[in-house]
Design an enzyme around this catalytic site. Structure first.
Site, PDB file in Angstrom:
ATOM      1  N   LEU A  12     -21.731  -2.780  -1.071  1.00 18.78           N
ATOM      2  CA  LEU A  12     -22.350  -4.072  -0.736  1.00 18.78           C
ATOM      3  C   LEU A  12     -21.358  -5.027  -0.081  1.00 18.78           C
ATOM      4  CD1 LEU A  12     -24.206  -4.417  -4.127  1.00 18.78           C
ATOM      5  CD2 LEU A  12     -25.164  -3.612  -1.941  1.00 18.78           C
ATOM      6  N   TRP A  71       0.813  -1.227   0.000  1.00 19.70           N
ATOM      7  CA  TRP A  71       0.000   0.000   0.000  1.00 19.70           C
ATOM      8  C   TRP A  71       0.839   1.266   0.000  1.00 19.70           C
ATOM      9  CZ3 TRP A  71      -4.391   0.398  -2.061  1.00 19.70           C
ATOM     10  CH2 TRP A  71      -5.230  -0.710  -2.106  1.00 19.70           C
ATOM     11  N   ASN A 115     -14.767  -4.778  -4.996  1.00 21.21           N
ATOM     12  CA  ASN A 115     -15.398  -5.636  -3.986  1.00 21.21           C
ATOM     13  C   ASN A 115     -15.029  -7.095  -4.257  1.00 21.21           C
ATOM     14  OD1 ASN A 115     -17.036  -6.403  -1.855  1.00 21.21           O
ATOM     15  ND2 ASN A 115     -18.876  -5.411  -2.638  1.00 21.21           N
ATOM     16  N   PHE A 116     -15.411  -7.950  -3.321  1.00 22.92           N
ATOM     17  CA  PHE A 116     -15.286  -9.409  -3.461  1.00 22.92           C
ATOM     18  C   PHE A 116     -13.851  -9.874  -3.685  1.00 22.92           C
ATOM     19  CE2 PHE A 116     -19.649  -8.332  -5.053  1.00 22.92           C
ATOM     20  CZ  PHE A 116     -20.324  -8.806  -3.934  1.00 22.92           C
ATOM     21  N   LEU A 117     -12.900  -9.158  -3.092  1.00 20.92           N
ATOM     22  CA  LEU A 117     -11.514  -9.630  -3.121  1.00 20.92           C
ATOM     23  C   LEU A 117     -11.424 -10.875  -2.234  1.00 20.92           C
ATOM     24  CD1 LEU A 117      -8.430  -9.498  -3.528  1.00 20.92           C
ATOM     25  CD2 LEU A 117      -8.348  -7.784  -1.709  1.00 20.92           C
ATOM     26  N   CYS A 118     -11.035 -11.974  -2.841  1.00 22.83           N
ATOM     27  CA  CYS A 118     -11.014 -13.228  -2.090  1.00 22.83           C
ATOM     28  C   CYS A 118      -9.911 -14.135  -2.610  1.00 22.83           C
ATOM     29  CB  CYS A 118     -12.375 -13.921  -2.248  1.00 22.83           C
ATOM     30  SG  CYS A 118     -12.488 -15.469  -1.346  1.00 22.83           S
ATOM     31  N   LEU A 154      -0.687 -12.736  -3.173  1.00 24.34           N
ATOM     32  CA  LEU A 154      -1.529 -12.756  -4.381  1.00 24.34           C
ATOM     33  C   LEU A 154      -2.417 -11.513  -4.438  1.00 24.34           C
ATOM     34  CD1 LEU A 154      -3.063 -16.321  -4.991  1.00 24.34           C
ATOM     35  CD2 LEU A 154      -1.705 -14.936  -6.567  1.00 24.34           C
ATOM     36  N   ALA A 155      -2.881 -11.048  -3.275  1.00 20.85           N
ATOM     37  CA  ALA A 155      -3.818  -9.923  -3.258  1.00 20.85           C
ATOM     38  C   ALA A 155      -3.233  -8.681  -3.947  1.00 20.85           C
ATOM     39  CB  ALA A 155      -4.259  -9.623  -1.829  1.00 20.85           C
ATOM     40  N   THR A 188     -14.375  -0.741   0.595  1.00 19.64           N
ATOM     41  CA  THR A 188     -14.436  -0.851   2.060  1.00 19.64           C
ATOM     42  C   THR A 188     -13.676  -2.107   2.469  1.00 19.64           C
ATOM     43  OG1 THR A 188     -16.508  -2.092   1.913  1.00 19.64           O
ATOM     44  CG2 THR A 188     -16.698   0.271   2.315  1.00 19.64           C
TER      45      THR A 188
HETATM   46  S1  MYA Z   1     -12.795  -6.251   1.282  1.00 18.91           S
HETATM   47  C1  MYA Z   1     -12.998  -7.987   1.501  1.00 18.91           C
HETATM   48  C2  MYA Z   1     -11.684  -8.666   1.539  1.00 18.91           C
HETATM   49  N1  MYA Z   1     -11.860 -10.101   1.563  1.00 18.91           N
HETATM   50  C3  MYA Z   1     -11.802 -10.854   2.653  1.00 18.91           C
HETATM   51  O1  MYA Z   1     -11.601 -10.374   3.754  1.00 18.91           O
HETATM   52  C4  MYA Z   1     -12.043 -12.336   2.433  1.00 18.91           C
HETATM   53  C5  MYA Z   1     -11.160 -13.215   3.262  1.00 18.91           C
HETATM   54  N2  MYA Z   1      -9.761 -12.878   3.073  1.00 18.91           N
HETATM   55  C6  MYA Z   1      -9.060 -13.126   1.941  1.00 18.91           C
HETATM   56  O2  MYA Z   1      -9.563 -13.671   0.979  1.00 18.91           O
HETATM   57  C7  MYA Z   1      -7.603 -12.688   1.939  1.00 18.91           C
HETATM   58  O3  MYA Z   1      -7.147 -12.550   3.254  1.00 18.91           O
HETATM   59  C8  MYA Z   1      -7.386 -11.356   1.163  1.00 18.91           C
HETATM   60  C9  MYA Z   1      -5.926 -10.925   1.293  1.00 18.91           C
HETATM   61  C10 MYA Z   1      -7.691 -11.576  -0.312  1.00 18.91           C
HETATM   62  C11 MYA Z   1      -8.254 -10.232   1.710  1.00 18.91           C
HETATM   63  N3  MYA Z   1      -8.143  -4.884   0.973  1.00 18.91           N
HETATM   64  O4  MYA Z   1      -2.123 -11.822  -0.700  1.00 18.91           O
HETATM   65  P1  MYA Z   1      -1.641 -11.331   0.601  1.00 18.91           P
HETATM   66  C12 MYA Z   1      -3.280  -6.325   1.759  1.00 18.91           C
HETATM   67  C13 MYA Z   1      -7.007  -4.380   0.456  1.00 18.91           C
HETATM   68  O5  MYA Z   1      -0.392 -11.950   1.116  1.00 18.91           O
HETATM   69  P2  MYA Z   1      -3.949 -12.540   1.812  1.00 18.91           P
HETATM   70  C14 MYA Z   1     -12.843  -6.044  -0.435  1.00 18.91           C
HETATM   71  O6  MYA Z   1     -13.199  -6.906  -1.156  1.00 18.91           O
HETATM   72  C15 MYA Z   1      -2.409  -6.381   2.991  1.00 18.91           C
HETATM   73  O7  MYA Z   1      -2.532  -5.160   3.712  1.00 18.91           O
HETATM   74  N4  MYA Z   1      -5.771  -4.871   0.752  1.00 18.91           N
HETATM   75  O8  MYA Z   1      -2.788 -11.434   1.732  1.00 18.91           O
HETATM   76  C16 MYA Z   1     -12.370  -4.698  -0.981  1.00 18.91           C
HETATM   77  C17 MYA Z   1      -1.050  -6.604   2.389  1.00 18.91           C
HETATM   78  O9  MYA Z   1      -0.561  -5.411   1.805  1.00 18.91           O
HETATM   79  P3  MYA Z   1       0.506  -4.535   2.630  1.00 18.91           P
HETATM   80  C18 MYA Z   1      -5.729  -5.916   1.591  1.00 18.91           C
HETATM   81  O10 MYA Z   1      -4.439 -12.525   3.210  1.00 18.91           O
HETATM   82  C19 MYA Z   1     -11.024  -4.883  -1.613  1.00 18.91           C
HETATM   83  C20 MYA Z   1      -1.372  -7.534   1.230  1.00 18.91           C
HETATM   84  O11 MYA Z   1      -2.769  -7.346   0.925  1.00 18.91           O
HETATM   85  C21 MYA Z   1      -6.866  -6.476   2.159  1.00 18.91           C
HETATM   86  O12 MYA Z   1      -3.540 -13.826   1.237  1.00 18.91           O
HETATM   87  C22 MYA Z   1     -10.369  -3.607  -2.002  1.00 18.91           C
HETATM   88  C23 MYA Z   1      -1.153  -8.976   1.614  1.00 18.91           C
HETATM   89  O13 MYA Z   1      -1.446  -9.753   0.503  1.00 18.91           O
HETATM   90  C24 MYA Z   1      -8.111  -5.907   1.827  1.00 18.91           C
HETATM   91  N5  MYA Z   1      -9.258  -6.381   2.319  1.00 18.91           N
HETATM   92  O14 MYA Z   1      -5.102 -11.945   0.870  1.00 18.91           O
HETATM   93  C25 MYA Z   1      -9.037  -3.831  -2.642  1.00 18.91           C
HETATM   94  N6  MYA Z   1      -6.500  -7.509   2.946  1.00 18.91           N
HETATM   95  O15 MYA Z   1       1.730  -5.360   2.787  1.00 18.91           O
HETATM   96  C26 MYA Z   1      -8.297  -2.546  -2.939  1.00 18.91           C
HETATM   97  C27 MYA Z   1      -5.172  -7.572   2.884  1.00 18.91           C
HETATM   98  O16 MYA Z   1       0.747  -3.295   1.838  1.00 18.91           O
HETATM   99  C28 MYA Z   1      -8.814  -1.879  -4.184  1.00 18.91           C
HETATM  100  N7  MYA Z   1      -4.688  -6.617   2.075  1.00 18.91           N
HETATM  101  O17 MYA Z   1      -0.123  -4.238   3.959  1.00 18.91           O
HETATM  102  C29 MYA Z   1      -8.011  -0.664  -4.528  1.00 18.91           C
HETATM  103  C30 MYA Z   1      -8.534   0.050  -5.771  1.00 18.91           C
HETATM  104  C31 MYA Z   1      -8.190  -0.681  -7.043  1.00 18.91           C
HETATM  105  C32 MYA Z   1      -8.802  -0.072  -8.300  1.00 18.91           C
HETATM  106  C33 MYA Z   1      -8.201   1.279  -8.667  1.00 18.91           C
HETATM  107  C34 MYA Z   1      -8.804   1.827  -9.999  1.00 18.91           C
HETATM  108  C35 MYA Z   1      -8.307   3.128 -10.294  1.00 18.91           C
END
Ligand code: MYA
Length: 434
Positions: free
Chosen positions: A434, A51, A182-185, A195-196, A218
């Site tokens: 949502l 981030w 949304n729906f990051l999973c 992977l995220a 969110t």
């Molecule tokens: S929020 C719902 C998120 N989903 C869940 O909570 C479901 C259950 N959890 C999982 O599936 C995993 O734990 C997830 C992380 C996928 C969440 N938003 O791959 P990693 C950062 C943003 O090793 P994992 C929703 O859907 C974390 O701080 N970043 O981790 C909105 C770290 O980065 P840093 C997150 O646990 C999503 C890095 O990821 C989140 O295997 C909005 C670690 O990666 C989170 N919820 O996978 C996304 N959780 O080192 C952003 C962890 O820097 C969109 N991390 O701290 C941004 C805008 C993009 C579009 C722009 C257009 C211009």
């Protein structure tokens, strides 16, 4: 890090898993405290490897009012946007998820059903229905390419997902084209492999290709930097089940029968002219809603197409009611909620918690308290177990009085590549994702 996004959660005290938000001790001048602060700041500095590299408000800039509001980075020429997808670890490949396909929709549904957001105690997990996913992912102007999956190359199993949908979001006087992410999973077995960040970069790239440079999202986790942090409140509709499944507890000096009585609601809504929204109401509801939302600092800029999509009732997805004046036939008030069940993990008697989530509500003639009581009444009649609401917009004015209790779910709101000078009060936020 916990996986909590927002509750399926239960209204218990939130365990403190956010040390970043902890205030410093009062006496911070001792050597010990200075050293601790230094260590804290070092670990904070290292905390968000991904981030820190993104155009989002950074913690170090919090409170710096000299920074301008608006885009953090200017758009780049489209020809400079990377044309090929980001590299995934070699066992995986990108897939675009066609939500019109029953088969793909099933795969997405199952991935989320088994791996999406849980509460801190892993008692509940969101269980978005297939109809809900189709609705949430196909609003006016949606892009198929923003529904991104990751498959295992050999088995073709869907192992990760992230989505964007287009939205016009107004920030003060500026209407900005954004993506709502949304729906990051990521499948439970593939967590913590970074992977995220790749998925977030890939969705960003695909959004950029449509000449959109901002996003709203969110999360239940603290990232740099929330524009506001909301709290969930829960109103029991079926207290016995909620207690049986561990969602809530019997209050001190309360019996089950007194609790049931406490939460009992009338059989019918009280407001004359209260009825379900219909297609013919779209223009009036749009006017009502636009006018109402204009008072908040951040809100969606809904037109009639958006209102038809997001607010016209869809069975088991979204419910909307309005008040039509019996005298003038004017549409004076509006309320809505969406359906988001949670799986109950490991309970012998129940497998699903049926939850309604407050969406957009507007009162001009009917007091908001009465309107929301009517919303509770219809939700109860539809067999919801609980009615959830965030403390956004004017919701605080009815939560306590209508017997909502504060939950442990915090929901942080973020904007990507758009700086807001100061964090907002939750009542300044007019956006529900949502
Ligand atoms: S929020 C719902 C998120 N989903 C869940 O909570 C479901 C259950 N959890 C999982 O599936 C995993 O734990 C997830 C992380 C996928 C969440 N938003 O791959 P990693 C950062 C943003 O090793 P994992 C929703 O859907 C974390 O701080 N970043 O981790 C909105 C770290 O980065 P840093 C997150 O646990 C999503 C890095 O990821 C989140 O295997 C909005 C670690 O990666 C989170 N919820 O996978 C996304 N959780 O080192 C952003 C962890 O820097 C969109 N991390 O701290 C941004 C805008 C993009 C579009 C722009 C257009 C211009």
């Amino acid at each position: 890090m916990t996986d909590n996004n927002s509750p399926p959660g239960s209204p218990k005290v939130n365990p403190d898993h956010n040390s970043e938000a902890n205030p410093l001790p009062k006496d911070d001048s001792s050597l010990e405290n200075i050293v601790r602060r230094f260590q804290d700041s070092m670990s904070l500095a290292k905390k968000h490897k991904f981030w820190e590299t993104q155009p989002v408000g950074q913690f170090k800039d919090a409170g710096d009012t000299s920074l301008p509001e608006g885009p953090i980075e200017p758009p780049t020429p489209l020809s400079e946007v990377k044309q090929e997808p980001y590299n995934l670890p070699s066992p995986y490949e990108w897939t675009t998820c066609d939500m019109d396909s029953e088969e793909t929709c099933n795969e997405v549904y199952n991935l989320l059903k088994n791996n999406y957001v849980e509460d801190d105690e892993n008692m509940f997990r969101f269980n978005y229905s297939k109809e809900f996913l189709r609705w949430a992912l196909r609003p006016p102007g949606y892009c198929k390419s923003w529904h991104i999956g990751v498959r295992a190359k050999t088995s073709k199993k869907l192992v990760a997902f992230i989505t964007g949908v287009p939205a016009r979001i107004r920030v003060r006087d500026e209407v900005v084209k954004m993506a709502e992410i949304n729906f990051l999973c990521v499948h439970k077995k593939l967590r913590s492999k970074r992977l995220a960040p790749v998925m977030i970069k890939e969705v960003t790239r695909r959004v950029h290709l449509e000449n959109i440079w901002q996003a709203a999202y969110t999360a239940g986790v603290v990232l740099p930097t929330p524009i506001t942090t909301c709290q969930y409140w829960h109103r029991s509709l079926n207290p016995k089940k909620l207690i049986d499944v561990g969602f809530s507890r019997l209050g001190p000096r309360m019996t089950m029968s007194r609790t049931i009585k406490l939460y009992k609601l009338p059989d019918q809504p009280a407001t004359p002219g209260f009825r379900k929204m219909e297609l013919r109401d779209v223009p009036a509801v749009t006017r009502l809603l636009r006018n109402y939302l204009s008072q908040f600092v951040v809100s969606p800029d809904f037109d009639e197409n958006d209102v038809e999509h997001w607010l016209l009732p869809t069975e088991d997805v979204v419910d909307s009611y309005l008040v039509e004046s019996p005298k003038t036939h004017d549409i004076t008030d509006f309320c809505s909620f969406y359906t988001l069940p949670s799986s109950i993990l490991g309970n012998q008697n129940y497998s699903i918690l049926k939850a309604a989530y407050s969406y957009y509500n507007v009162s001009t003639k009917t007091p908001l308290l009465q309107l929301m009581n009517d919303a509770l009444i219809v939700a109860k009649k539809k067999d919801f177990d609980v009615f959830n609401a965030l403390d956004v917009m004017h919701n605080e004015s009815f939560l306590k009085e209508l017997k909502f209790g504060p939950g442990d779910g915090q929901l942080h709101y973020y904007l990507y590549n758009y700086r807001i000078r100061n964090a907002l009060r939750t009542s300044e936020l007019g956006l529900v994702l949502l």
